[in-house]
Design a protein around this motif. Structure first.
Motif, short mmCIF file in Angstrom:
data_model
loop_
_atom_site.label_atom_id
_atom_site.label_comp_id
_atom_site.label_asym_id
_atom_site.label_seq_id
_atom_site.Cartn_x
_atom_site.Cartn_y
_atom_site.Cartn_z
N UNK A 251 59.39 81.70 26.02
CA UNK A 251 60.08 82.06 26.98
C UNK A 251 58.86 82.32 28.21
N UNK A 252 59.82 82.08 29.11
CA UNK A 252 58.98 82.05 30.82
C UNK A 252 59.04 83.35 31.37
N UNK A 253 58.56 84.19 32.47
CA UNK A 253 59.73 85.10 32.78
C UNK A 253 58.54 85.87 34.02
N UNK A 254 58.67 86.02 35.05
CA UNK A 254 57.96 87.63 35.66
C UNK A 254 58.13 88.37 35.80
N UNK A 255 57.05 89.42 35.36
CA UNK A 255 57.49 90.49 35.09
C UNK A 255 56.52 91.34 35.64
N UNK A 256 56.61 93.07 37.22
CA UNK A 256 55.50 93.84 37.25
C UNK A 256 54.09 93.80 36.36
N UNK A 257 53.09 94.55 37.08
CA UNK A 257 52.04 94.51 35.77
C UNK A 257 51.24 96.09 35.40
N UNK A 258 50.68 96.15 35.05
CA UNK A 258 50.39 97.22 33.90
C UNK A 258 50.13 98.63 35.04
N UNK A 259 49.68 98.23 36.67
CA UNK A 259 49.46 98.88 37.14
C UNK A 259 49.35 99.01 38.46
N UNK A 260 49.29 99.61 39.22
CA UNK A 260 48.78 99.35 40.98
C UNK A 260 51.33 99.16 41.00
N UNK A 261 51.81 99.76 41.20
CA UNK A 261 53.35 99.34 40.99
C UNK A 261 54.15 100.29 41.78
N UNK A 262 54.56 99.82 42.96
CA UNK A 262 55.05 101.16 43.64
C UNK A 262 56.81 100.57 44.57
N UNK A 263 56.99 101.19 45.22
CA UNK A 263 58.20 100.74 46.00
C UNK A 263 59.30 99.54 46.21
N UNK A 264 60.37 99.40 46.29
CA UNK A 264 60.57 98.36 46.64
C UNK A 264 61.08 96.68 46.60
N UNK A 265 60.31 95.46 45.81
CA UNK A 265 60.57 94.65 46.40
C UNK A 265 61.86 94.06 47.21
N UNK A 266 61.31 93.65 48.77
CA UNK A 266 62.20 92.85 48.90
C UNK A 266 63.02 91.38 49.48
N UNK A 267 63.67 91.85 49.64
CA UNK A 267 64.39 89.84 49.49
C UNK A 267 66.11 89.64 50.16
#
Length: 281
Positions: A251-267
């Motif tokens: 499996x290959x995927x993208x995820x948020x990390x264990x630190x510093x995550x806040x707000x929306x990812x824009x697209x």
């Protein structure tokens, strides 16, 4: 008395002879002068001539080959042509094998090389199909590589995504390219259809008070990490790229990390957050 009887008999025979001669002469005269008789004789002669001509034509036709004979001859010609073509193909194949053998042995192309032999062979041929066979043999001298089975995908977010939690899988839902059908937009996961060297790249767009760390994982192992904090000053994006060996079924995927995550990812149409990958070899 007796002499008189003899004289009478002689006179009778003379009369009979004269009468027969006269009748015969009349018949001959009438036949020669009769127009219908002459026409009949002429027609009989014409018919005899036509019969003679017909007999000659029949005799000539009997000597000609029959339809079956023609068919047999055509089949024989086709068989001979096939055998001739086969011989030419085998001759060309012999030159091909000789050429390939010498190329594999790293022989240089000189006057006695297989390529020269093929060129010489081509010059002797006058038929276009024969020259075509030689050209195919010459192509085999060129270095070739086996093409890799193509695998490639590209997808992006259709709208803003609010993954403010840690280790949140980013499922890029709008698929543009999915050659090999190995990317699954509902889970955001690429499953390698074969073992190989792959390139993966992902882009995250942020603005305002949003900031995120994102990671690319292969078989649950973090391969690369990127981070962006606009700090209310910019509307920008950050891109990560990896080149990595992936085993079939990983499996290959993208995820948020264990630190510093806040707000929306824009697209949106101003800028897309996206995920892409393809096989190198």
């Amino acid at each position: 008395m007796e002499s008189l009887h003899t004289v009478s008999i002689c006179i009778f025979f003379v009369f009979i002879f004269w009468t027969y001669s006269s009748v015969k002469a009349d018949l001959n005269e009438n036949r020669d002068e009769n127009t219908d008789w002459k026409w009949a004789v002429k027609k009989i002669q014409e018919l005899e001539q036509k019969v003679k001509v017909q007999d000659e034509r029949i005799s000539t036709l009997e000597k000609r080959p029959t339809e079956s004979d023609w068919a047999s001859m055509e089949d024989l010609k086709k068989t001979i042509q096939k055998q001739t073509d086969r011989i030419l193909m085998l001759e060309a194949r012999i030159y091909e094998l000789e050429a390939i053998s010498e190329v594999e042995n790293n022989d240089s192309l000189n006057e006695s090389s297989p390529l020269r032999k093929i060129i010489h062979y081509a010059e002797k041929q006058t038929d276009q199909s024969k020259r075509s066979l030689v050209r195919k043999a010459r192509l085999l001298l060129q270095p070739t590589t086996v093409p890799v089975e193509t695998v490639a995908f590209f997808a992006y977010f259709s709208t803003h995504n609010p993954p403010s939690t840690h280790h949140h899988i980013l499922a890029f839902d709008t698929v543009i390219t999915n050659v090999g059908k190995a990317y699954h937009p509902h889970s955001g996961t690429f499953i390698a259809p074969r073992t190989g060297l792959y390139v993966f790249t992902w882009t995250i767009r942020l603005w305002g008070d949003s900031y995120h760390t994102s990671e690319l994982l292969v078989d649950n192992n973090v391969v690369n990490t990127i981070y962006l904090d606009p700090n209310n000053h910019i509307d920008g994006s950050v891109t990560g790229t990896v080149v990595v060996l992936v085993n079939q079924g990983d499996d290959v995927l993208v995820s948020t990390g264990s630190d510093f995550n806040n707000g929306d990812i824009k697209s949106d149409t101003v800028g897309r957050s996206s995920f892409a990958g393809w096989i190198l070899m």
